[in-house]
Design an enzyme around this catalytic site. Structure first.
Site, mmCIF file in Angstrom:
data_model
loop_
_atom_site.group_PDB
_atom_site.id
_atom_site.type_symbol
_atom_site.label_atom_id
_atom_site.label_comp_id
_atom_site.label_asym_id
_atom_site.label_seq_id
_atom_site.Cartn_x
_atom_site.Cartn_y
_atom_site.Cartn_z
ATOM 1 N N ARG A 30 0.816 -1.221 0.000
ATOM 2 C CA ARG A 30 0.000 0.000 0.000
ATOM 3 C C ARG A 30 0.853 1.276 0.000
ATOM 4 O O ARG A 30 0.428 2.292 0.545
ATOM 5 C CB ARG A 30 -0.974 0.009 1.207
ATOM 6 C CG ARG A 30 -1.927 -1.178 1.255
ATOM 7 C CD ARG A 30 -3.106 -0.930 0.348
ATOM 8 N NE ARG A 30 -4.116 -1.969 0.473
ATOM 9 C CZ ARG A 30 -5.157 -1.901 1.301
ATOM 10 N NH1 ARG A 30 -5.331 -0.857 2.074
ATOM 11 N NH2 ARG A 30 -6.024 -2.869 1.327
ATOM 12 N N ARG A 34 -2.894 6.292 -0.625
ATOM 13 C CA ARG A 34 -2.833 6.437 0.812
ATOM 14 C C ARG A 34 -2.225 7.738 1.263
ATOM 15 O O ARG A 34 -2.803 8.776 1.087
ATOM 16 C CB ARG A 34 -2.062 5.262 1.434
ATOM 17 C CG ARG A 34 -2.703 3.920 1.237
ATOM 18 C CD ARG A 34 -4.008 3.981 1.926
ATOM 19 N NE ARG A 34 -4.725 2.741 1.935
ATOM 20 C CZ ARG A 34 -4.904 2.032 3.054
ATOM 21 N NH1 ARG A 34 -4.340 2.369 4.153
ATOM 22 N NH2 ARG A 34 -5.666 0.981 3.015
ATOM 23 N N ARG A 43 -6.062 12.056 -7.460
ATOM 24 C CA ARG A 43 -7.324 11.329 -7.358
ATOM 25 C C ARG A 43 -8.536 12.240 -7.148
ATOM 26 O O ARG A 43 -9.688 11.764 -7.234
ATOM 27 C CB ARG A 43 -7.234 10.338 -6.185
ATOM 28 C CG ARG A 43 -6.570 9.005 -6.501
ATOM 29 C CD ARG A 43 -7.501 8.066 -7.296
ATOM 30 N NE ARG A 43 -8.861 8.088 -6.818
ATOM 31 C CZ ARG A 43 -9.291 7.458 -5.742
ATOM 32 N NH1 ARG A 43 -8.490 6.711 -5.058
ATOM 33 N NH2 ARG A 43 -10.553 7.561 -5.360
ATOM 34 N N ASP A 79 -6.436 -2.838 -7.615
ATOM 35 C CA ASP A 79 -7.048 -3.373 -6.401
ATOM 36 C C ASP A 79 -7.386 -4.829 -6.649
ATOM 37 O O ASP A 79 -7.534 -5.244 -7.806
ATOM 38 C CB ASP A 79 -8.315 -2.591 -6.019
ATOM 39 C CG ASP A 79 -8.742 -2.941 -4.598
ATOM 40 O OD1 ASP A 79 -8.183 -2.361 -3.649
ATOM 41 O OD2 ASP A 79 -9.590 -3.831 -4.430
ATOM 42 N N TYR A 156 -14.853 -11.323 0.229
ATOM 43 C CA TYR A 156 -15.556 -10.086 -0.153
ATOM 44 C C TYR A 156 -16.855 -10.385 -0.896
ATOM 45 O O TYR A 156 -17.887 -9.765 -0.652
ATOM 46 C CB TYR A 156 -14.652 -9.190 -1.024
ATOM 47 C CG TYR A 156 -13.642 -8.432 -0.209
ATOM 48 C CD1 TYR A 156 -14.041 -7.400 0.626
ATOM 49 C CD2 TYR A 156 -12.300 -8.747 -0.263
ATOM 50 C CE1 TYR A 156 -13.119 -6.706 1.393
ATOM 51 C CE2 TYR A 156 -11.361 -8.057 0.494
ATOM 52 C CZ TYR A 156 -11.779 -7.040 1.328
ATOM 53 O OH TYR A 156 -10.884 -6.366 2.084
HETATM 54 O O1 CP3 Z 1 0.373 0.264 -2.880
HETATM 55 C C1 CP3 Z 1 -0.807 0.284 -3.302
HETATM 56 O O2 CP3 Z 1 -1.704 0.979 -2.785
HETATM 57 C C2 CP3 Z 1 -1.035 -0.510 -4.535
HETATM 58 C C3 CP3 Z 1 -2.374 -0.731 -4.901
HETATM 59 C C4 CP3 Z 1 -3.274 -1.565 -4.015
HETATM 60 C C5 CP3 Z 1 -4.565 -1.116 -3.609
HETATM 61 N N1 CP3 Z 1 -5.200 -2.155 -3.035
HETATM 62 C C6 CP3 Z 1 -5.095 0.226 -3.825
HETATM 63 C C7 CP3 Z 1 -6.179 0.710 -2.960
HETATM 64 C C8 CP3 Z 1 -3.130 -2.855 -3.589
HETATM 65 C C9 CP3 Z 1 -1.909 -3.765 -3.707
HETATM 66 C C10 CP3 Z 1 -4.365 -3.242 -2.989
HETATM 67 C C11 CP3 Z 1 -4.626 -4.598 -2.523
HETATM 68 C C12 CP3 Z 1 -5.797 -4.841 -1.701
HETATM 69 N N2 CP3 Z 1 -7.041 -4.305 -1.795
HETATM 70 C C13 CP3 Z 1 -5.827 -5.801 -0.682
HETATM 71 C C14 CP3 Z 1 -4.685 -6.675 -0.310
HETATM 72 C C15 CP3 Z 1 -3.693 -5.914 0.485
HETATM 73 C C16 CP3 Z 1 -4.009 -5.824 1.939
HETATM 74 O O3 CP3 Z 1 -4.075 -4.701 2.440
HETATM 75 O O4 CP3 Z 1 -4.134 -6.861 2.573
HETATM 76 C C17 CP3 Z 1 -7.105 -5.794 -0.129
HETATM 77 C C18 CP3 Z 1 -7.598 -6.642 1.017
HETATM 78 C C19 CP3 Z 1 -7.868 -4.832 -0.854
HETATM 79 C C20 CP3 Z 1 -9.287 -4.488 -0.667
HETATM 80 C C21 CP3 Z 1 -9.422 -3.052 -0.324
HETATM 81 N N3 CP3 Z 1 -9.355 -2.033 -1.237
HETATM 82 C C22 CP3 Z 1 -9.682 -2.487 0.945
HETATM 83 C C23 CP3 Z 1 -9.829 -3.257 2.236
HETATM 84 C C24 CP3 Z 1 -9.746 -1.094 0.758
HETATM 85 C C25 CP3 Z 1 -10.059 -0.043 1.779
HETATM 86 C C26 CP3 Z 1 -8.807 0.491 2.314
HETATM 87 C C27 CP3 Z 1 -9.000 1.825 2.969
HETATM 88 O O5 CP3 Z 1 -8.738 1.884 4.172
HETATM 89 O O6 CP3 Z 1 -9.382 2.778 2.280
HETATM 90 C C28 CP3 Z 1 -9.506 -0.836 -0.604
HETATM 91 C C29 CP3 Z 1 -9.447 0.478 -1.271
HETATM 92 C C30 CP3 Z 1 -8.115 0.851 -1.832
HETATM 93 N N4 CP3 Z 1 -7.314 0.037 -2.570
HETATM 94 C C31 CP3 Z 1 -7.507 2.125 -1.733
HETATM 95 C C32 CP3 Z 1 -6.296 2.041 -2.453
HETATM 96 C C33 CP3 Z 1 -5.305 3.148 -2.695
HETATM 97 C C34 CP3 Z 1 -8.108 3.341 -1.041
HETATM 98 C C35 CP3 Z 1 -9.191 3.868 -1.925
HETATM 99 C C36 CP3 Z 1 -9.046 5.305 -2.284
HETATM 100 O O7 CP3 Z 1 -7.933 5.875 -2.310
HETATM 101 O O8 CP3 Z 1 -10.112 5.894 -2.597
#
Ligand code: CP3
Length: 351
Positions: A30, A34, A43, A79, A156
């Protein structure tokens, strides 16, 4: 970062394959998105999923943390639900919540409606990978693709979104094993297609995230999950790219997760890396495992904990692990100070 580097000189790929890296490789799950203000600016007003299907945007967001922190891995901005969306499943990613599925998968008819992913449906991701290789080839940084493992995707789809108890997921797993395995098989097919598209487009390593597998007992993991994850790893093996496997809270599962076919096992912060190496056995590289909250505790504490992870990793390698990729024990938390991340990378590189 402007000298030309061959693939064999990428520290992350060297560490993953038992070669001696020129420096200890580090990247953070991540790391893209973030905490970075430049990410939030880009974004602004653009949906998460919309962004994941825009190759130029994916390329830029993937590069932001690499430029800022000098990480050895660039994790593709995407994602785990992107291939499900591309395969026609009605879902969205809601800011601050995560994936939300319009109609949770609960019945045999729901499972039967999940179709295969066609490679061209994730063509935007392949185009982003090409753009990224052009940017990254002259640098020491390796491009990492990823997918969600069948279990984490199933959780999910069945729950309809994030869950604390995984009640519906486990109810299907225990109550209707045949339906469960049918769903897991379909998700493994989608995952294989998504990873193969990324590999064919040029990602240099892949990580399979089974983020929530830690809620299972080892016996249940082996019965209901491992065969499907093993098939995913087997069906991408011919590419020869290092395969990383990671989940949270998987201390009790490490031995089993180490046997499903990955070259590198990711470890969360709960188990020291030398102990993880004993549980996993020899001939694997390890990835991890700084507690993400340590980045909130100030420079002195960060330095102390980075040093401890490095010592544990060196002990793990003395005990048979073939390499170490420094990472967090889970993803970067949204409020993390980006400068703390940069500082941690510097500390790892100079350790
Ligand atoms: O470094 C990175 O951010 C690379 C991209 C990446 C995202 N999601 C972008 C994202 C990666 C590698 C993921 C993987 C992902 N997504 C996982 C496995 C990794 C882990 O943390 O265990 C899982 C379980 C998800 C599902 C997911 N997507 C969740 C639980 C969330 C909410 C997180 C939050 O607190 O916002 C997301 C959304 C998400 N995926 C965001 C990003 C940058 C945030 C959304 C946004 O910016 O609007």
């Amino acid at each position: 970062m402007d000298r030309v580097v061959g693939v064999s000189e990428k520290p992350l790929l060297a560490a993953a394959t038992g070669h001696r890296p020129s420096r200890r490789p580090v990247w953070f799950m991540r790391q893209a998105g973030r905490s970075l203000p430049e990410y939030r600016a880009l974004r602004e007003g653009r949906g998460m999923l919309e962004s994941c299907f825009d190759p130029a945007m994916v390329c830029e967001i993937t590069m932001q943390p690499v430029r800022r922190h000098d990480t050895d891995g660039a994790i593709l901005f995407s994602d785990i639900v992107v291939p499900l969306k591309a395969a026609g499943i009605d879902l969205d990613i809601v800011a601050g919540t995560g994936p939300v599925i319009a109609e949770p998968v609960r019945t045999a008819a729901d499972v039967a409606a999940i179709r295969r992913l066609e490679p061209e449906e994730v063509g935007a991701v392949a185009r982003a990978v090409s753009l990224l290789r052009a940017e990254l080839d002259p640098t020491p940084t390796a491009l990492i693709g990823f997918a969600g493992a069948p279990f984490t995707l199933a959780s999910y789809l069945i729950e309809g979104g994030p869950s604390r108890t995984y009640t519906h997921t486990k109810a299907m797993m225990y109550g209707d094993p045949q339906l469960w395995h049918s769903l897991m098989g379909r998700l493994a097919d989608i995952t294989v297609t998504f990873l193969r598209v990324q590999l064919e487009a040029g990602v240099q390593a892949v990580q399979l995230f089974d983020s929530w597998a830690g809620i299972l007992s080892r016996r249940d993991y082996e019965t209901f999950v491992a065969p499907h994850s093993a098939r995913v790893f087997a069906e991408i093996a011919d590419h020869g790219a290092p395969r990383i496997h990671f989940g949270v809270g998987t201390g009790e599962l490490l031995a089993s997760m180490g046997q499903v076919g990955a070259d590198v096992v990711g470890v969360d912060w709960r188990v020291p890396l030398d102990e993880a190496a004993r549980r996993i056995g020899p001939s694997k590289a390890l990835q991890g495992n700084l507690d993400p909250t340590v980045l909130f505790a100030g420079d002195a504490v960060i330095a102390e904990h980075v040093a401890r992870v490095v010592v544990d990793a060196d002990r793990a390698m003395a005990a048979g692990a073939i390499g170490h990729i420094f990472n967090l024990g889970h993803g970067v938390l949204p409020d993390t100070d980006p400068d703390a991340i940069t500082r941690a990378v510097e500390l790892v590189h100079s350790a």
